[in-house]
Scaffold this active site. Structure first.
Site, PDB file in Angstrom:
ATOM      1  N   ASN A  16      42.297 -44.017   1.454  1.00 49.73           N
ATOM      2  CA  ASN A  16      41.896 -43.894   0.046  1.00 49.73           C
ATOM      3  C   ASN A  16      42.685 -44.871  -0.828  1.00 49.73           C
ATOM      4  OD1 ASN A  16      39.800 -41.745  -0.566  1.00 49.73           O
ATOM      5  ND2 ASN A  16      41.112 -40.678   0.912  1.00 49.73           N
ATOM      6  N   ARG A  68      63.065 -29.427  -4.254  1.00 50.70           N
ATOM      7  CA  ARG A  68      61.846 -30.148  -4.640  1.00 50.70           C
ATOM      8  C   ARG A  68      62.011 -30.822  -6.004  1.00 50.70           C
ATOM      9  NH1 ARG A  68      57.434 -29.190  -1.400  1.00 50.70           N
ATOM     10  NH2 ARG A  68      57.640 -27.387  -0.061  1.00 50.70           N
ATOM     11  N   MET A  93      51.359 -35.451   1.024  1.00 51.51           N
ATOM     12  CA  MET A  93      51.470 -34.104   1.592  1.00 51.51           C
ATOM     13  C   MET A  93      52.715 -33.365   1.117  1.00 51.51           C
ATOM     14  SD  MET A  93      48.691 -34.096   3.184  1.00 51.51           S
ATOM     15  CE  MET A  93      48.729 -32.669   4.250  1.00 51.51           C
ATOM     16  N   ARG A  94      52.987 -33.426  -0.157  1.00 49.67           N
ATOM     17  CA  ARG A  94      54.101 -32.666  -0.723  1.00 49.67           C
ATOM     18  C   ARG A  94      53.603 -31.830  -1.885  1.00 49.67           C
ATOM     19  NH1 ARG A  94      57.611 -31.762   2.450  1.00 49.67           N
ATOM     20  NH2 ARG A  94      59.049 -31.198   0.783  1.00 49.67           N
ATOM     21  N   HIS A 112      40.569 -34.465  -2.741  1.00 48.36           N
ATOM     22  CA  HIS A 112      40.621 -33.345  -1.804  1.00 48.36           C
ATOM     23  C   HIS A 112      39.335 -33.336  -0.978  1.00 48.36           C
ATOM     24  CE1 HIS A 112      41.833 -29.460  -0.244  1.00 48.36           C
ATOM     25  NE2 HIS A 112      40.574 -29.075  -0.402  1.00 48.36           N
ATOM     26  N   GLU A 146      48.776 -25.593 -10.260  1.00 51.07           N
ATOM     27  CA  GLU A 146      48.174 -24.803  -9.183  1.00 51.07           C
ATOM     28  C   GLU A 146      47.495 -25.743  -8.177  1.00 51.07           C
ATOM     29  OE1 GLU A 146      44.806 -21.342  -8.659  1.00 51.07           O
ATOM     30  OE2 GLU A 146      45.496 -21.838 -10.676  1.00 51.07           O
ATOM     31  N   LEU A 147      47.747 -25.534  -6.899  1.00 50.33           N
ATOM     32  CA  LEU A 147      47.263 -26.449  -5.853  1.00 50.33           C
ATOM     33  C   LEU A 147      45.731 -26.534  -5.825  1.00 50.33           C
ATOM     34  CD1 LEU A 147      48.244 -28.166  -3.346  1.00 50.33           C
ATOM     35  CD2 LEU A 147      47.682 -26.145  -1.981  1.00 50.33           C
TER      36      LEU A 147
HETATM   37  C1  GRF Z   1      41.945 -37.548   2.773  1.00 51.56           C
HETATM   38  O1  GRF Z   1      40.993 -36.815   3.496  1.00 51.56           O
HETATM   39  C2  GRF Z   1      42.191 -36.912   1.443  1.00 51.56           C
HETATM   40  O2  GRF Z   1      41.058 -36.299   0.911  1.00 51.56           O
HETATM   41  C3  GRF Z   1      43.230 -35.871   1.761  1.00 51.56           C
HETATM   42  O3  GRF Z   1      44.049 -36.470   2.731  1.00 51.56           O
HETATM   43  C4  GRF Z   1      43.328 -37.461   3.421  1.00 51.56           C
HETATM   44  C5  GRF Z   1      44.084 -38.733   3.282  1.00 51.56           C
HETATM   45  O4  GRF Z   1      43.519 -39.783   4.011  1.00 51.56           O
HETATM   46  N1  GRF Z   1      43.922 -35.474   0.572  1.00 51.56           N
HETATM   47  P1  GRF Z   1      43.971 -41.269   3.728  1.00 51.56           P
HETATM   48  O5  GRF Z   1      45.477 -41.317   3.932  1.00 51.56           O
HETATM   49  O6  GRF Z   1      43.566 -41.627   2.340  1.00 51.56           O
HETATM   50  O7  GRF Z   1      43.256 -42.099   4.757  1.00 51.56           O
END
Ligand code: GRF
Length: 217
Positions: A16, A68, A93-94, A112, A146-147
């Site tokens: 992305n 954090r 991922m945090r 997401h 909120e997540l």
């Molecule tokens: C994607 O599926 C995004 O929606 C999710 O984590 C993944 C990340 O993929 N949050 P990349 O690192 O962008 O390839």
């Protein structure tokens, strides 16, 4: 109008992030990716960013233990140093502290891999298949404390096929992610998004009822 300065936060492969970098090369795109920040030194996306000549920065969360707030403060310092206007989370991922999130009101986006509010959290494709969902997809939303719950900016839907496995479904959704993230960032950077009662309006207009991808442009 000067282009908005964007930081992309990643933890992994960065597809992305790469889509945003690619989109931002277009003439007239209202934002530039000036920083890629990762909490992992081995995130694959870092090499892609460096090859594109973009500044990268690693802040290893492990060094901060359970603190954090300190980790987020370290990120805030780097973001300020680079005079960032907009933050894009892209596979970051945090969990973020409310204090950090509050620094970026309607200036921080996340992507997401589900049609929120369905399937918040992890393993979205597996859970969509298990639930027998007929339609699945991806969402770009503003980040709130909120997540996976902030105002929805853009969504794209894909039909779930009879013989889909997790990998096939994920690949089709990812293809849509790469379309809608650059679109959402463009709309935000152009100042075309307004939030009213927790709902995003684009150019003052809510979602047309015929759209599977909103907005269609
Ligand atoms: C994607 O599926 C995004 O929606 C999710 O984590 C993944 C990340 O993929 N949050 P990349 O690192 O962008 O390839």
């Amino acid at each position: 109008m000067s282009r908005k300065r964007v930081a992309v936060l990643i933890s992994g492969r960065g597809s992305n992030m790469a889509a945003l970098i690619e989109a931002a090369k277009a003439k007239g795109y209202p934002a530039e990716i000036v920083l890629v920040l990762s909490n992992k030194a081995d995130a694959g996306g870092l090499a892609i960013a460096r090859a594109a000549g973009i500044a990268t920065h690693v802040i290893d969360h492990i060094a901060f233990g359970k603190d954090r707030a300190a980790f987020d403060a370290a990120m805030q310092t780097v973001l300020a140093q680079h005079r960032i206007d907009i933050v894009c989370l892209a596979g970051f991922m945090r969990l973020l502290t409310p204090g950090f999130v509050a620094r970026w009101p309607q200036r921080m986006l996340n992507i997401h891999p589900s049609l929120l509010p369905a399937f918040k959290g992890l393993d979205t494709h597996k859970r969509a298949l298990e639930a027998g969902a007929k339609v699945h997809g991806a969402t770009v939303h503003f980040v709130t404390a909120e997540l996976d719950a902030g105002p929805i900016v853009v969504q794209a839907a894909v039909a779930v096929q009879k013989d889909d496995d997790e990998e096939a479904l994920a690949a089709r959704v990812l293809h849509q992610e790469h379309r809608i993230y650059p679109l959402a960032l463009k709309l935000l950077a152009e100042g075309r998004i307004r939030v009213e009662n927790g709902h995003c309006l684009v150019d003052g207009v809510p979602v047309p009822d015929t759209a599977s991808l909103h907005p269609l442009t």
